[in-house]
Structures are given as C-alpha cells and as structure tokens.
Motif scaffolding. Sequence first.
Motif, PDB file in Angstrom:
ATOM      1  N   GLU A  45      22.069  30.650  59.971  1.00 52.05           N
ATOM      2  CA  GLU A  45      21.568  31.722  59.308  1.00 52.05           C
ATOM      3  C   GLU A  45      21.006  32.577  60.075  1.00 52.05           C
ATOM      4  O   GLU A  45      20.403  32.215  61.344  1.00 52.05           O
ATOM      5  N   ASP A  46      20.522  33.867  59.678  1.00 56.91           N
ATOM      6  CA  ASP A  46      19.979  35.161  60.399  1.00 56.91           C
ATOM      7  C   ASP A  46      18.717  35.235  59.745  1.00 56.91           C
ATOM      8  O   ASP A  46      18.655  34.994  58.500  1.00 56.91           O
ATOM      9  N   VAL A  47      17.748  35.340  60.616  1.00 57.71           N
ATOM     10  CA  VAL A  47      16.212  35.614  59.905  1.00 57.71           C
ATOM     11  C   VAL A  47      16.292  37.143  59.437  1.00 57.71           C
ATOM     12  O   VAL A  47      16.175  37.820  60.368  1.00 57.71           O
ATOM     13  N   LEU A  48      15.836  37.233  58.142  1.00 55.66           N
ATOM     14  CA  LEU A  48      15.946  38.611  57.794  1.00 55.66           C
ATOM     15  C   LEU A  48      14.225  38.939  57.751  1.00 55.66           C
ATOM     16  O   LEU A  48      13.848  40.251  57.840  1.00 55.66           O
ATOM     17  N   GLY A  71       1.864  27.988  57.099  1.00 60.32           N
ATOM     18  CA  GLY A  71       2.893  28.040  58.101  1.00 60.32           C
ATOM     19  C   GLY A  71       3.701  29.506  58.040  1.00 60.32           C
ATOM     20  O   GLY A  71       2.862  30.529  57.856  1.00 60.32           O
ATOM     21  N   THR A  72       4.870  29.381  58.446  1.00 61.64           N
ATOM     22  CA  THR A  72       5.776  30.526  58.331  1.00 61.64           C
ATOM     23  C   THR A  72       6.731  30.612  57.247  1.00 61.64           C
ATOM     24  O   THR A  72       7.453  29.745  57.260  1.00 61.64           O
ATOM     25  N   ARG A  77      19.564  34.590  55.720  1.00 63.76           N
ATOM     26  CA  ARG A  77      20.982  35.015  55.265  1.00 63.76           C
ATOM     27  C   ARG A  77      22.068  34.067  56.074  1.00 63.76           C
ATOM     28  O   ARG A  77      22.026  33.983  57.266  1.00 63.76           O
ATOM     29  N   HIS A  78      22.960  33.335  55.183  1.00 67.26           N
ATOM     30  CA  HIS A  78      23.828  32.518  55.766  1.00 67.26           C
ATOM     31  C   HIS A  78      25.063  33.365  56.368  1.00 67.26           C
ATOM     32  O   HIS A  78      25.327  34.379  55.707  1.00 67.26           O
ATOM     33  N   LYS A  79      25.381  33.374  57.696  1.00 63.18           N
ATOM     34  CA  LYS A  79      26.354  33.952  58.270  1.00 63.18           C
ATOM     35  C   LYS A  79      27.837  34.197  57.531  1.00 63.18           C
ATOM     36  O   LYS A  79      28.431  35.087  57.414  1.00 63.18           O
ATOM     37  N   GLU A  80      27.912  33.078  56.674  1.00 63.61           N
ATOM     38  CA  GLU A  80      29.667  33.033  56.079  1.00 63.61           C
ATOM     39  C   GLU A  80      29.397  33.515  54.608  1.00 63.61           C
ATOM     40  O   GLU A  80      30.071  34.439  54.178  1.00 63.61           O
ATOM     41  N   THR A  81      28.512  32.718  53.824  1.00 64.39           N
ATOM     42  CA  THR A  81      28.337  33.082  52.511  1.00 64.39           C
ATOM     43  C   THR A  81      27.583  34.065  51.941  1.00 64.39           C
ATOM     44  O   THR A  81      27.692  34.658  50.851  1.00 64.39           O
ATOM     45  N   LEU A  86      14.908  31.309  50.557  1.00 65.57           N
ATOM     46  CA  LEU A  86      13.453  31.259  51.260  1.00 65.57           C
ATOM     47  C   LEU A  86      13.198  29.913  51.681  1.00 65.57           C
ATOM     48  O   LEU A  86      13.341  28.766  50.913  1.00 65.57           O
ATOM     49  N   VAL A  87      12.684  29.874  52.905  1.00 60.61           N
ATOM     50  CA  VAL A  87      12.322  28.513  53.559  1.00 60.61           C
ATOM     51  C   VAL A  87      10.702  28.379  54.178  1.00 60.61           C
ATOM     52  O   VAL A  87      10.531  29.679  54.901  1.00 60.61           O
TER      53      VAL A  87
END
Length: 212
Positions: A45-48, A71-72, A77-81, A86-87
Amino acid sequence: MAGNDPEHREEEEAPATAEDEDTGAQVAPIVRLEEVAVTTGEEEEDVLLELKSKLYRFDKDGNQWKERGTGTVKLLRHKETLKVRLVMRQAKTLKICANHLVLPSIRMQEHAGSDKSCVWHATDFSDGELKDEMFCIRFGSVENCKKFMEKVEEIAESQEEKEEKDGGGEATSAAGLLEKLTVKEAQSEEKPAEAASDKKEEEKPETEKKAE
C-alpha cells in the motif's frame, strides 16, 4: 605544589594510557542475533496521508466516548485494487485501534465541541470482526483536522465514481455484510409479533362461536 609535580602528573595519566592500549584481542559475542523481517501488512500500500492524532470510540452501552489510543492515523491505497483504508496504531504498542475501508458512504462531520476534532461512522475490523462503530479523532491543529476531513471526502468521492463504473463490486462488501446482519436481527425481532398475530387469528373462530 602536588598539582605541578611532573611525576605526580605521570602517575595520574598512566592508567588512562594503559586503558587506551590496543591489545589486539577480539571478544566474540556470546549470543548471535539474527535479523528478523517484520511485516505490517502495509507493504502493498501507498501512504496518502499520515498524521499524529488521538482516537476515541463511542461506547453505546455506557453512552460515552472512550479513548481508543494515541498514535498515527494513515490513509493507505492498495497498489493493485486501489482500495483505500484508514489504519491507526497506538504509538507504543503498535496495536491497531482503527482499520476500515474508506467507502463512498462515509461522511465526516466536525465535532461540536472542538474544531480540531471530527466524527464519522464506519464498519471497523480492528478487533478481528466487523463492527459498526462511531469514531472521533482529535488532531494537534485545526489545519490537520481539515486536511484529514478533506482527504477522506475526496477519497470517498473517487471510490463512488469507481464503484459506479464497476457496477458496485467489492467496494461495498463490508457495508453489504453489515446490512445482511441488520436484516437478520430485524427479522428475528419480528417473529414474536407474527406469532402473536397468528394466535389471535386462531382464537378468533372460538370467540365467534361463543357469540353465536
């Protein structure tokens, strides 16, 4: 004076020079530690967006807000799907305190008591099972709060457009599952009422007979 005596000065410096001597001896470690690869589940996943914050969850039973963790919060965003979730993990323990998809149905609202906070509903999976939760998140500044809300709303709109092109699909799987559970609960609650009405219909002929 003793402080100006060269011999006395040499005696003080002697231990230091002895410690600095390189004897050439090599001490091997008693235990050899191997490197362990730690996976977080976020590798694909990429951090947006990534912001420090404090998260709260509304306790329906106690009718009050309870702190979930500090925390943070991340939007990934998943690279394929291309799905976005939100985590949020607690700072010290790294325990997950929020984990859900950013669906088109998500709506961010400003918290009435603080312009640094916002509130939203989501089908969360942080405890290992899908739960309908209401979250409140607080940031260190008004700017970060607005940035978070705008980014989530932007993602929700893009997911809605993608869902319309795909004709629904997996984007609403979590919401669909929650809807099915709600329907089942509603049906189970209606059964006693239906049974009571059936009994009344069965009893009706007997009352009619008495009237005759």
